[in-house]
Design a protein around this motif. Sequence first.
Motif, PDB file in Angstrom:
ATOM      1  N   ALA A  83       0.876  -1.035   0.227  1.00  0.00           N
ATOM      2  CA  ALA A  83       0.013  -0.297  -0.150  1.00  0.00           C
ATOM      3  C   ALA A  83       0.807   1.203   0.425  1.00  0.00           C
ATOM      4  CB  ALA A  83      -0.617   0.159   1.445  1.00  0.00           C
ATOM      5  N   PHE A  84       1.550   1.014   0.934  1.00  0.00           N
ATOM      6  CA  PHE A  84       2.874   2.282   1.188  1.00  0.00           C
ATOM      7  C   PHE A  84       3.545   2.612  -0.771  1.00  0.00           C
ATOM      8  CE2 PHE A  84       6.794   3.866   1.558  1.00  0.00           C
ATOM      9  CZ  PHE A  84       6.925   5.129   2.493  1.00  0.00           C
ATOM     10  N   GLN A  85       4.066   1.506  -1.753  1.00  0.00           N
ATOM     11  CA  GLN A  85       4.727   1.218  -2.314  1.00  0.00           C
ATOM     12  C   GLN A  85       3.473   2.054  -3.669  1.00  0.00           C
ATOM     13  OE1 GLN A  85       7.242  -1.978  -3.683  1.00  0.00           O
ATOM     14  NE2 GLN A  85       6.807  -2.715  -1.620  1.00  0.00           N
ATOM     15  N   GLU A  86       2.996   1.380  -4.044  1.00  0.00           N
ATOM     16  CA  GLU A  86       1.742   1.841  -4.747  1.00  0.00           C
ATOM     17  C   GLU A  86       0.497   3.446  -4.280  1.00  0.00           C
ATOM     18  OE1 GLU A  86      -0.361  -1.970  -5.818  1.00  0.00           O
ATOM     19  OE2 GLU A  86       0.842  -2.796  -5.804  1.00  0.00           O
ATOM     20  N   SER A 184      10.479  15.010  -6.691  1.00  0.00           N
ATOM     21  CA  SER A 184      11.149  13.916  -5.617  1.00  0.00           C
ATOM     22  C   SER A 184      12.759  14.098  -4.985  1.00  0.00           C
ATOM     23  CB  SER A 184      10.289  12.588  -5.562  1.00  0.00           C
ATOM     24  OG  SER A 184      10.557  11.584  -4.497  1.00  0.00           O
ATOM     25  N   GLY A 185      12.423  13.902  -4.394  1.00  0.00           N
ATOM     26  CA  GLY A 185      14.271  13.547  -3.897  1.00  0.00           C
ATOM     27  C   GLY A 185      14.713  12.464  -3.001  1.00  0.00           C
ATOM     28  N   VAL A 186      15.531  11.356  -3.317  1.00  0.00           N
ATOM     29  CA  VAL A 186      16.081  10.858  -1.903  1.00  0.00           C
ATOM     30  C   VAL A 186      17.803  11.187  -1.670  1.00  0.00           C
ATOM     31  CG1 VAL A 186      15.163   9.534  -2.842  1.00  0.00           C
ATOM     32  CG2 VAL A 186      16.741   9.574  -4.226  1.00  0.00           C
ATOM     33  N   LEU A 364       5.002   3.200 -11.931  1.00  0.00           N
ATOM     34  CA  LEU A 364       5.617   3.209 -10.173  1.00  0.00           C
ATOM     35  C   LEU A 364       5.125   5.265 -10.118  1.00  0.00           C
ATOM     36  CD1 LEU A 364       8.489   1.276  -9.255  1.00  0.00           C
ATOM     37  CD2 LEU A 364       6.131   0.648  -8.630  1.00  0.00           C
ATOM     38  N   PRO A 365       4.936   5.596  -8.945  1.00  0.00           N
ATOM     39  CA  PRO A 365       4.849   6.574  -7.815  1.00  0.00           C
ATOM     40  C   PRO A 365       6.531   6.865  -8.498  1.00  0.00           C
ATOM     41  CG  PRO A 365       3.507   5.211  -7.492  1.00  0.00           C
ATOM     42  CD  PRO A 365       3.544   4.209  -7.920  1.00  0.00           C
ATOM     43  N   VAL A 366       7.044   8.425  -8.898  1.00  0.00           N
ATOM     44  CA  VAL A 366       7.752   9.355  -8.558  1.00  0.00           C
ATOM     45  C   VAL A 366       9.105   8.923  -7.277  1.00  0.00           C
ATOM     46  CG1 VAL A 366       8.762  11.047  -9.173  1.00  0.00           C
ATOM     47  CG2 VAL A 366       7.507  10.185 -10.493  1.00  0.00           C
ATOM     48  N   PRO A 367       8.227   8.832  -6.267  1.00  0.00           N
ATOM     49  CA  PRO A 367       8.884   8.501  -5.410  1.00  0.00           C
ATOM     50  C   PRO A 367       9.326   7.286  -4.954  1.00  0.00           C
ATOM     51  CG  PRO A 367       6.341   8.887  -4.493  1.00  0.00           C
ATOM     52  CD  PRO A 367       6.925   9.533  -5.375  1.00  0.00           C
ATOM     53  N   GLU A 368       8.223   6.301  -5.302  1.00  0.00           N
ATOM     54  CA  GLU A 368       9.551   5.270  -5.454  1.00  0.00           C
ATOM     55  C   GLU A 368      10.155   4.043  -6.506  1.00  0.00           C
ATOM     56  OE1 GLU A 368       8.913   0.320  -4.346  1.00  0.00           O
ATOM     57  OE2 GLU A 368       7.587   2.479  -2.881  1.00  0.00           O
TER      58      GLU A 368
END
Length: 421
Positions: A83-86, A184-186, A364-368
Amino acid sequence: MNLPHQIDGMMTALLEAGHRATLEQLPGLMAELAPQAGLDEVLIYLADLQQSTLRRLLSPGAGPGPGDPPAELRIDSTYGGRAFQEMRILHKPGESGVDRWWAPLMNGAERLGVLCVHARIPHEEAEGAIRRLASLLALIICSRRSYSDIYPRLVRSRSMNVAAEMLWHLMPPLTFADAEVTISGVMEPAYEIGGDAFDYAMAENRVHLSIFDAMGHDLAAGLAANLAMTACRNHRREGMDLAGNSEAIEALLLAEFGDSARFLTAILADFDLRTGLLTWVNRGHHPPVLIRGGRWVSTLECPPAHPLGFGLELPVTTCHEQLEPGDRLLLYTDGIIEAGGREGEEFGTGRFVDFIIRHSTARLPVPETLRRLIKDILAYHDGRLQDDATVLLFEWHGPRRAALTDSSSFTHEFSRTRSLP
């Protein structure tokens, strides 16, 4: 009393009590309020700093006992992690009329964690109630975490150095999205980050993007990156253009540190939402990468000025590039591409960009996508990075009138529910 009214009453009570509750009091508050709306159990899980684990928020003095729900969930191997990933609600029908729901906790587009909810109310009532509950709890959590030591203790897996403490305190949320853009960043290594930093901001029809890479991997590098990022914010809010801003940052670094100044490389950029025009200056940094139509189309070259802190007084060139709806722009530091694996081979720009393209194709969502990128890079380095590695990804969806109905926006993905077998 009908069920919709009971659910509304629970939300109202949570909103009123939430003004006075501390972060660690939220589980007890939910245990008190949820049953009145037909929710048997509401568990709050928050993602750790590196987004590999979901950790349960517990009431003061409480601890998981035999038969209690797990205190930790792996993001890559559990329904909660899925659920977090998607970034969408997952529904698992249960026995005796008690269903289990997993809902992402999101502050806008920033992923905080998930809710696990056991409910014995009709599906059509439960879905809307859980979505609203997750949104409200996310807002309360964000309003409390800035002055809570419980939050950082829960989301950290090991000790953090002082340079990383400073940088994480100044960072904007890792993800922002609206109808027109996704950002989004990491940053890694999350607990020992030294001299990397990124920033973004919105103002009317303009988006600002910047990334900094200070020489070294120690407290002095962290101080230099902090000063550069803060100065950049101050100068742009005073109305400075990009070239003038970069020169003013350098002057401040030299005035503060003198001959011992740590140099930084940087990209400072502005994007016009009305026209799609990207404007940027390059202070000795790796050039941005442009992805269009699912392929790497360009490395945005711009005559680089000297890195910040050298004091060479060379001219700063301002460059321009016309973007198209759907374009993705990558800003990154050298730790992403230069660190080697077991055989000494660098990860490389080609491997880095190919990863982004392949996972973008998978929608996939960008942050994922970025979470999985960092996971891959860490695996390539046997879990240890020798340099800071930072990525800032910017995607332009297009003018607002077109983007409002764009079903690919992951704010819409959150509204979709998937039932599990």
